[in-house]
Design a protein around this motif. Structure first.
Motif, short mmCIF file in Angstrom:
data_model
loop_
_atom_site.label_atom_id
_atom_site.label_comp_id
_atom_site.label_asym_id
_atom_site.label_seq_id
_atom_site.Cartn_x
_atom_site.Cartn_y
_atom_site.Cartn_z
N ARG A 1 45.87 53.26 70.24
CA ARG A 1 45.85 52.22 71.40
C ARG A 1 47.93 52.70 70.97
N GLU A 2 48.09 52.83 69.97
CA GLU A 2 49.67 52.89 69.92
C GLU A 2 50.06 54.60 69.46
N ARG A 3 49.34 54.83 69.10
CA ARG A 3 49.80 56.73 68.78
C ARG A 3 49.27 57.48 69.36
N ASP B 1 39.58 66.39 73.05
CA ASP B 1 41.48 67.24 73.68
C ASP B 1 42.59 67.50 73.29
N ARG B 2 42.80 65.87 72.82
CA ARG B 2 44.28 65.75 72.94
C ARG B 2 44.32 66.14 71.25
N VAL B 3 43.75 65.12 70.68
CA VAL B 3 43.30 65.88 68.97
C VAL B 3 43.21 67.43 68.72
N PHE B 4 42.76 68.65 69.36
CA PHE B 4 42.12 69.48 69.09
C PHE B 4 43.06 70.86 70.02
N ALA B 5 44.27 69.94 71.01
CA ALA B 5 45.23 70.78 70.83
C ALA B 5 46.42 70.18 70.47
N SER B 6 46.40 69.58 69.72
CA SER B 6 48.12 69.36 69.47
C SER B 6 47.80 69.40 67.27
N PRO B 7 48.15 69.98 67.11
CA PRO B 7 48.18 69.99 65.72
C PRO B 7 49.35 68.72 65.00
N ASP B 8 50.09 67.70 65.37
CA ASP B 8 49.71 66.96 65.12
C ASP B 8 49.66 66.20 65.39
N ASP B 9 49.19 66.14 66.94
CA ASP B 9 47.80 64.64 66.70
C ASP B 9 46.99 64.90 65.83
N LEU B 10 46.24 65.41 65.50
CA LEU B 10 45.25 65.80 64.54
C LEU B 10 45.48 65.27 63.61
N ALA B 11 46.93 65.99 62.33
CA ALA B 11 47.18 65.34 61.99
C ALA B 11 47.26 63.71 61.48
N ALA B 12 48.14 63.44 62.37
CA ALA B 12 47.90 61.72 62.74
C ALA B 12 46.53 61.21 62.39
N LEU B 13 45.40 61.92 63.15
CA LEU B 13 44.41 60.96 63.60
C LEU B 13 43.78 61.27 61.75
N GLU B 14 43.98 62.38 61.33
CA GLU B 14 42.97 62.67 59.57
C GLU B 14 43.96 61.73 58.89
N ALA B 15 45.65 61.57 58.80
CA ALA B 15 45.35 61.12 57.79
C ALA B 15 45.82 59.16 58.02
N ILE C 1 37.37 56.98 73.33
CA ILE C 1 37.12 57.68 74.43
C ILE C 1 36.39 58.75 73.32
N ARG C 2 35.69 59.61 73.47
CA ARG C 2 35.55 60.75 71.81
C ARG C 2 35.88 61.56 72.69
N ALA C 3 35.43 62.19 74.02
CA ALA C 3 35.79 63.50 74.76
C ALA C 3 37.48 63.25 74.44
#
Length: 196
Positions: free
Chosen positions: A44-46, A65-79, A59-61
């Motif tokens: 919610r915060e990120r 859609d969000r994280v696999f379109a943005s390397p920064d968002d993917l990195a934040a989720l993985e971190a 909502i997994r889809a």
């Protein structure tokens, strides 16, 4: 187990483990972590409320859609998620050893890619690559995971190439979609590894 998305790694892992073994399934653990209240607060915060449903569950889809379109968002989720998942994997390995389960099969999609963080490759006696045609994997992902066309390529772009994973493997299993053929190859591998 190594291989591409929807290559049949999970089925191969269960067959290889057999009734006396244990499968450590990183995707299952990641789903549990993703569904936790702590992760919902982080999401919610990120990423904002649009990646959560009315109950506060991801909502997994929408998240994908969000994280696999943005390397920064993917990195934040993985971190956020990867350290928790890594700790759970180590706990499950220890529990399997304590209960004398053998073999212990790691079904960890980013096993090679994230080895600098988790050091799991050094704990493996064998690396098994499950080979499957891209067209078969894409079809499975769309039928079994309701993925849209292009999702497979987008997600695999964040992983090592199939050639690099295949080259790292000590054993190769071919999965053309015929379960009986896959079972036969796993039986042969179990015999070769003295797991019978």
């Amino acid at each position: 187990m190594l291989g591409g998305i929807a290559s049949g790694k999970s089925l191969a892992a269960r067959l290889l483990a057999g009734p006396a073994g244990a499968v450590i399934d990183a995707d299952h653990l990641a789903h549990e972590v993703l569904g936790s209240p702590q992760t919902a607060a982080f999401l919610r915060e990120r990423f904002g409320p649009e990646v959560l449903d009315e109950r506060g569950s991801p909502i997994r889809a929408a998240l994908a859609d969000r994280v696999f379109a943005s390397p920064d968002d993917l990195a934040a989720l993985e971190a956020w998620t990867h350290p928790i998942v890594r700790a759970r994997i180590l706990e499950e390995i220890a529990a399997a050893r304590d209960s004398h389960r053998s073999p212990i099969v790691l079904d960890v999609p980013l096993l090679l890619e994230n080895d600098a963080q988790h050091a799991l490759v050094g704990k493996c006696d064998h690396l098994v690559f499950v080979d499957s045609e891209k067209s078969d994997r894409d079809q499975r992902a769309r039928e079994n995971r309701n993925w849209k066309p292009g999702d497979l390529e987008r997600r695999e772009a964040a992983q090592w190439s199939m050639n690099k994973k295949r080259a790292a493997a000590s054993h190769l299993i071919s999965n053309g979609g015929d379960t009986a053929q896959l079972e036969g190859q796993i039986r042969e591998l179990r015999e070769e590894l003295n797991l019978e």
